[in-house]
Design an enzyme around this catalytic site. Structure first.
Site, PDB file in Angstrom:
ATOM      1  CG  HIS A 259      -2.458  -5.425  -8.072  1.00 18.19           C
ATOM      2  ND1 HIS A 259      -2.381  -4.377  -7.743  1.00 18.19           N
ATOM      3  CD2 HIS A 259      -3.379  -6.248  -7.521  1.00 18.19           C
ATOM      4  CE1 HIS A 259      -2.943  -3.956  -6.551  1.00 18.19           C
ATOM      5  NE2 HIS A 259      -3.831  -5.141  -6.538  1.00 18.19           N
TER       6      HIS A 259
ATOM      7  CG  HIS B 150      -1.987  -0.867   0.965  1.00 18.40           C
ATOM      8  ND1 HIS B 150      -2.898  -1.557   1.935  1.00 18.40           N
ATOM      9  CD2 HIS B 150      -2.446  -1.751  -0.021  1.00 18.40           C
ATOM     10  CE1 HIS B 150      -3.761  -2.251   1.520  1.00 18.40           C
ATOM     11  NE2 HIS B 150      -3.565  -2.535   0.376  1.00 18.40           N
TER      12      HIS B 150
END
Length: 424
Positions: free
Chosen positions: A390, A255
């Site tokens: 991703h 993150h």
């Protein structure tokens, strides 16, 4: 504006021809996520979907977004897959009575009925990317998703979002989380690129400001993840379940990398084609990236990013998640593009070599979603290969200009001739 420095032509991992082939390979594997109930399902290691299993909103949104990127790129069959995803978002997954979308729907109807913001983000991202791709009917879904988010999830007083409502939107979960807010930033920036409405860009920047300046900077740039309803931090949240796939204990290394990159997309959104947005966004992107790499890369003596660290930067969950490396690649290349600083260049080739050696599955397709601390395939947090989101983005970011959204970056690169359309 500085254009991407990588990759040069060639077939080594991370270079242009190799990246184009990898984008196509990932999309081809992802075609198997088509679910007969509508939308897209979780794929196993071989790319198969169990048609008796339910359809999840976040996976359907993510895969529709990926196929919208494929539609822009001219990947054969993408338009039909986008329509398949949008149809599920307009229909089976939608709560036509109470509004919003169900997070999971099975053959007999909703399996879960709560309304999580995290999942709604991907409805908006899918619709916005499809609209940027010029897909018919996507605009109406963008309008509908923005209306639900504006009415139900956005908190003007907090400059942040509510995490989860019940089915009727009458009772909100007291928990607040940065993971959902992060994907809200991504979706809001995509909505800005799709509609030109600066409200959503500005809301994205407000969330970035709180997370970077209030939650990360005072904490050695480790992002506090979990909060109560008044946005007071809960540092021990899930200490007894540290490897939760969505709400793990401690600081989530990936993150930090993802927020770093989002700072740069917001910088581009505020600065226009010249890329001269507020400098603090670039400064904070640097800090977030450096903290994540310092804490996460080879932190236990082996290559790879650990999943989480505690508040002193000590590894907690040692598994290597594919999405974390993908975000590291994306953040490094985007920082190099925006800053012109070659220090970010040193990470790029090594991380792609790592992906080729350990993560990319040449036998069965896609990427292993999880490795253990010794870089062997594992399945303690993620089973199978649920989605390609991703990894697909990691193959595109080095080849496109920095825009508020990936879809806009792909479209602009194709228009300028810097990106070639895909075929099989």
């Amino acid at each position: 504006m500085l254009e991407p420095r990588w990759p040069e032509q060639g077939d080594r991992p991370g270079q242009a021809d190799w990246l184009a082939a990898e984008t196509a390979r990932l999309l081809q594997f992802a075609e198997g996520s088509w679910h007969p109930l509508g939308g897209f399902g979780r794929q196993d290691d071989r790319g198969m979907v169990d048609p008796s299993e339910s359809v999840e909103l976040w996976i359907t949104g993510r895969m529709t977004h990926c196929f919208a990127l494929g539609e822009l790129l001219g990947y054969p069959g993408s338009a039909g897959l986008v329509e398949h995803g949008l149809a599920a978002l307009r229909g089976r997954l939608r709560d036509s009575e109470h509004g919003g979308w169900y997070p999971e729907v099975g053959p007999s109807g909703p399996v879960r009925t709560e309304k999580p913001f995290y999942q709604h983000c991907f409805v908006l991202l899918a619709a916005a990317s499809a609209l940027i791709a010029g897909h018919p009917g996507a605009g109406e879904l963008v309008v509908d998703a923005l209306a639900v988010i504006d009415e139900r999830f956005w908190s003007e007083a907090d400059g942040m979002v509510v995490e989860t409502w019940d089915e009727l939107f009458t009772e909100a979960e007291p928990y607040r989380g940065v993971n959902a807010a992060m994907h809200g930033v991504e979706a809001f920036l995509a909505a800005y690129d799709a509609t030109g409405d600066t409200l959503w860009r500005d809301r994205a920047v407000r969330m970035i400001t709180r997370v970077a300046r209030e939650f990360a900077e005072p904490n050695a740039w480790r992002i506090a993840e979990h909060f109560d309803s008044a946005w007071n931090p809960l540092p021990d949240y899930n200490r007894d379940h540290p490897d939760d796939p969505f709400r793990p204990y401690g600081a989530t290394v990936g993150h930090g990398l993802e927020w770093s990159r989002l700072c740069l997309h917001a910088h581009a959104a505020l600065g226009g084609p010249a890329g001269d947005g507020p400098s603090w966004l670039v400064d904070d992107a640097r800090q977030l990236f450096e903290a994540a790499v310092r804490d996460g890369w080879a932190a236990d003596g082996a290559d790879g990013f650990v999943y989480t660290v505690d508040w002193d930067g000590k590894p907690v969950v040692h598994q290597r998640m594919h999405w974390v490396l993908a975000e590291g690649i994306g953040a490094a290349t985007t920082l190099a593009t925006v800053t012109g600083d070659d220090s970010y260049r040193r990470w790029y080739p090594g991380w792609w070599d790592y992906a080729e050696r350990y993560l990319i599955d040449r036998e069965l397709g896609s990427w292993h979603h999880e490795l253990d601390r010794h870089n062997r395939p594992s399945a303690t947090v993620w089973v199978g290969k649920p989605d390609a989101y991703h990894a697909v983005q990691a193959t595109l970011l080095p080849r496109i200009p920095v825009r508020a959204s990936l879809a806009r970056g792909v479209r602009d690169a194709l228009t300028s001739g810097d990106l070639e359309p895909l075929d099989r």
